[in-house]
Write a protein that holds these residues in place. Sequence first.
Motif, PDB file in Angstrom:
ATOM      1  N   ASN A  83       9.668 -10.920  31.522  1.00  0.00           N
ATOM      2  CA  ASN A  83      10.990 -11.466  31.835  1.00  0.00           C
ATOM      3  C   ASN A  83      11.200 -11.750  33.315  1.00  0.00           C
ATOM      4  OD1 ASN A  83      13.072 -11.570  29.468  1.00  0.00           O
ATOM      5  ND2 ASN A  83      11.888  -9.704  29.090  1.00  0.00           N
ATOM      6  N   GLU A  84      10.223 -11.396  34.140  1.00  0.00           N
ATOM      7  CA  GLU A  84      10.428 -11.460  35.590  1.00  0.00           C
ATOM      8  C   GLU A  84      10.554 -12.888  36.106  1.00  0.00           C
ATOM      9  OE1 GLU A  84       8.374  -9.753  39.701  1.00  0.00           O
ATOM     10  OE2 GLU A  84       7.403  -9.442  37.755  1.00  0.00           O
ATOM     11  N   HIS A  85       9.793 -13.817  35.526  1.00  0.00           N
ATOM     12  CA  HIS A  85       9.766 -15.187  36.029  1.00  0.00           C
ATOM     13  C   HIS A  85      10.283 -16.152  34.966  1.00  0.00           C
ATOM     14  CE1 HIS A  85       7.575 -14.258  39.728  1.00  0.00           C
ATOM     15  NE2 HIS A  85       6.904 -13.377  38.999  1.00  0.00           N
ATOM     16  N   GLU A  86      11.304 -16.900  35.331  1.00  0.00           N
ATOM     17  CA  GLU A  86      11.912 -17.847  34.412  1.00  0.00           C
ATOM     18  C   GLU A  86      10.908 -18.880  33.919  1.00  0.00           C
ATOM     19  OE1 GLU A  86      14.948 -19.796  32.216  1.00  0.00           O
ATOM     20  OE2 GLU A  86      14.947 -17.842  33.212  1.00  0.00           O
ATOM     21  N   PHE A  87       9.975 -19.281  34.782  1.00  0.00           N
ATOM     22  CA  PHE A  87       9.037 -20.329  34.367  1.00  0.00           C
ATOM     23  C   PHE A  87       8.122 -19.840  33.249  1.00  0.00           C
ATOM     24  CE2 PHE A  87       6.581 -18.352  37.868  1.00  0.00           C
ATOM     25  CZ  PHE A  87       5.376 -18.114  37.227  1.00  0.00           C
ATOM     26  N   TYR A  88       7.765 -18.550  33.232  1.00  0.00           N
ATOM     27  CA  TYR A  88       6.878 -18.043  32.174  1.00  0.00           C
ATOM     28  C   TYR A  88       7.585 -18.089  30.827  1.00  0.00           C
ATOM     29  CZ  TYR A  88       3.506 -15.137  29.714  1.00  0.00           C
ATOM     30  OH  TYR A  88       2.577 -14.669  28.814  1.00  0.00           O
ATOM     31  N   ILE A  89       8.862 -17.721  30.825  1.00  0.00           N
ATOM     32  CA  ILE A  89       9.656 -17.802  29.592  1.00  0.00           C
ATOM     33  C   ILE A  89       9.759 -19.246  29.133  1.00  0.00           C
ATOM     34  CG2 ILE A  89      11.943 -17.418  28.591  1.00  0.00           C
ATOM     35  CD1 ILE A  89      12.298 -15.109  30.594  1.00  0.00           C
ATOM     36  N   GLY A  90      10.022 -20.157  30.082  1.00  0.00           N
ATOM     37  CA  GLY A  90      10.150 -21.565  29.732  1.00  0.00           C
ATOM     38  C   GLY A  90       8.881 -22.144  29.159  1.00  0.00           C
ATOM     39  N   LEU A  91       7.737 -21.782  29.731  1.00  0.00           N
ATOM     40  CA  LEU A  91       6.464 -22.291  29.223  1.00  0.00           C
ATOM     41  C   LEU A  91       6.188 -21.800  27.809  1.00  0.00           C
ATOM     42  CD1 LEU A  91       4.316 -21.856  32.455  1.00  0.00           C
ATOM     43  CD2 LEU A  91       5.183 -24.003  31.505  1.00  0.00           C
ATOM     44  N   LEU A  92       6.609 -20.576  27.516  1.00  0.00           N
ATOM     45  CA  LEU A  92       6.413 -20.035  26.164  1.00  0.00           C
ATOM     46  C   LEU A  92       7.395 -20.639  25.168  1.00  0.00           C
ATOM     47  CD1 LEU A  92       5.772 -16.235  26.837  1.00  0.00           C
ATOM     48  CD2 LEU A  92       4.107 -17.985  26.217  1.00  0.00           C
ATOM     49  N   PHE A 302       8.304 -25.259  34.762  1.00  0.00           N
ATOM     50  CA  PHE A 302       9.193 -24.357  34.022  1.00  0.00           C
ATOM     51  C   PHE A 302       9.173 -24.587  32.517  1.00  0.00           C
ATOM     52  CE2 PHE A 302      10.995 -24.061  38.259  1.00  0.00           C
ATOM     53  CZ  PHE A 302      11.347 -22.730  38.362  1.00  0.00           C
ATOM     54  N   GLY A 303       8.507 -25.642  32.078  1.00  0.00           N
ATOM     55  CA  GLY A 303       8.521 -25.946  30.660  1.00  0.00           C
ATOM     56  C   GLY A 303       9.655 -26.885  30.304  1.00  0.00           C
ATOM     57  N   ASN A 304       9.536 -27.503  29.132  1.00  0.00           N
ATOM     58  CA  ASN A 304      10.594 -28.400  28.667  1.00  0.00           C
ATOM     59  C   ASN A 304      11.853 -27.616  28.338  1.00  0.00           C
ATOM     60  OD1 ASN A 304       8.963 -30.738  28.786  1.00  0.00           O
ATOM     61  ND2 ASN A 304       8.011 -30.184  26.840  1.00  0.00           N
ATOM     62  N   HIS A 305      12.993 -28.143  28.754  1.00  0.00           N
ATOM     63  CA  HIS A 305      14.310 -27.579  28.432  1.00  0.00           C
ATOM     64  C   HIS A 305      14.581 -26.243  29.114  1.00  0.00           C
ATOM     65  CE1 HIS A 305      14.589 -30.759  25.482  1.00  0.00           C
ATOM     66  NE2 HIS A 305      13.460 -30.351  24.938  1.00  0.00           N
ATOM     67  N   ASP A 306      13.805 -25.891  30.141  1.00  0.00           N
ATOM     68  CA  ASP A 306      14.078 -24.686  30.926  1.00  0.00           C
ATOM     69  C   ASP A 306      14.077 -25.056  32.399  1.00  0.00           C
ATOM     70  OD1 ASP A 306      14.199 -21.859  29.527  1.00  0.00           O
ATOM     71  OD2 ASP A 306      12.901 -23.132  28.308  1.00  0.00           O
ATOM     72  N   GLY A 307      14.281 -24.068  33.253  1.00  0.00           N
ATOM     73  CA  GLY A 307      14.378 -24.346  34.676  1.00  0.00           C
ATOM     74  C   GLY A 307      15.591 -25.218  34.951  1.00  0.00           C
ATOM     75  N   TYR A 308      15.370 -26.340  35.628  1.00  0.00           N
ATOM     76  CA  TYR A 308      16.478 -27.240  35.992  1.00  0.00           C
ATOM     77  C   TYR A 308      16.566 -28.446  35.063  1.00  0.00           C
ATOM     78  CZ  TYR A 308      16.529 -24.464  40.212  1.00  0.00           C
ATOM     79  OH  TYR A 308      16.607 -23.413  41.090  1.00  0.00           O
ATOM     80  N   TRP A 309      15.986 -28.329  33.897  1.00  0.00           N
ATOM     81  CA  TRP A 309      15.967 -29.473  32.978  1.00  0.00           C
ATOM     82  C   TRP A 309      17.378 -29.965  32.688  1.00  0.00           C
ATOM     83  CZ3 TRP A 309      18.079 -30.696  28.298  1.00  0.00           C
ATOM     84  CH2 TRP A 309      17.567 -31.822  27.653  1.00  0.00           C
TER      85      TRP A 309
END
Length: 396
Positions: A83-92, A302-309
């Motif tokens: 849960n530490e990095h938003e980009f890892y969650i977004g990629l998953l 950050f992955g699709n639909h996450d980060g600043y999408w």
Amino acid sequence: MQYEKIGEHIVTPLKVCQSHAGYYIGRLDEYGGPFSRNSKEYFKNLEEAKSNFLNGNWTPRDTGSIKISLDYNLITEFRNVVNEHEFYIGLLRDSNGKNKWNLVCSCMDWISVVAGSLHKLYDFNSDKFTVTLNLMQYITSVDILSEAITQLYRVIKGNDLHPLKTDKSIFKQENSTDDNYFKHLRAAFGIHPINLTSKDGTNKNNNRYFASWTSNGWFYEGTFSVVLYSNDPYEEDSVLELDLWDINKYALSRYNLLYDLISEVKIIINKHIKKYLEVPIYITGEPIDQLEVLKTENSKRFGNHDGYWWEIDIICKLIKSSSEEIEKLDLQIVNGYRNYLISLIPEIKIKLENLEYNDESLGDSYSFIPNQEYIITLDNNVEKIFIEYAMYYNQF
């Protein structure tokens, strides 16, 4: 015959003994009945048992406390790392078209349940029916733990080949890995005891086997057995034993694989950070073109639909909106708000380059950008959005 005294019991010295399950090293009581099984192994015949006993080629059974203790801090540490990095969650959340983050969350939840409460299920002093159900629940809990760990390997490493996949050190079955033999015990002691295809977990034929209810073993606390009946009228009944000590060692060994998974997640995260921190984002041209570049980079980082999408998407939509769609607002207010939105593009670029994201990472600007939930309440009506947010921004 010589006898020894163990506590209040009169027993034989260690010797070769026999039960329905096979030959073993153990002791008999003064009446010739079974007192203890001291060898981990069963032997196929009397000669093999005698030879191994005389040569010392047998493994003493563990007889200490069998109550399990899984360190709950370990699953907490794993949860914190993923849960530490938003980009890892977004990629998953969007991995080759699959939301694997939901699977990770489910695994973490159920591992937490088992780690936090498995020891509370230890209650095997009731009648045989209750013992049967309690043991079934215990084994099922360990099975959930094991399957959750395997699923995490599939997500994080891309396969289910965890380091203990071929291990045989716990149940010590010559022709079966620990994972496969545990599945056999799981089946016979409660999951589907009335439809077994094997009596030892390996030798499959056209026969079917059916397990009795569970009985407490008479060797040590924590041993249980079922009788396996065959649909072959000429095949003798057999006994299948389960040692809770082994089940607990199996559970602990699988739970501790979280250490390996934590290390793997950290490696993945560090590689991702190193890769993209070294890659600047080049944007030129019109604001709409710049936003398209940022949307592409956001998907990579950050992955699709996450980060600043969402922010990129709504800014793009509002900038592209025509004057006809917002007739009720003064053009000066509209243009002022548009210019404000355009001014956020360089900031978003820097945040993406630094892989930086949190709920308020654009500072006060979040007060002037509609969130996704609110847009839904406005029916995606561009005029309503401008009236609500451009007017609000104009007041500052």
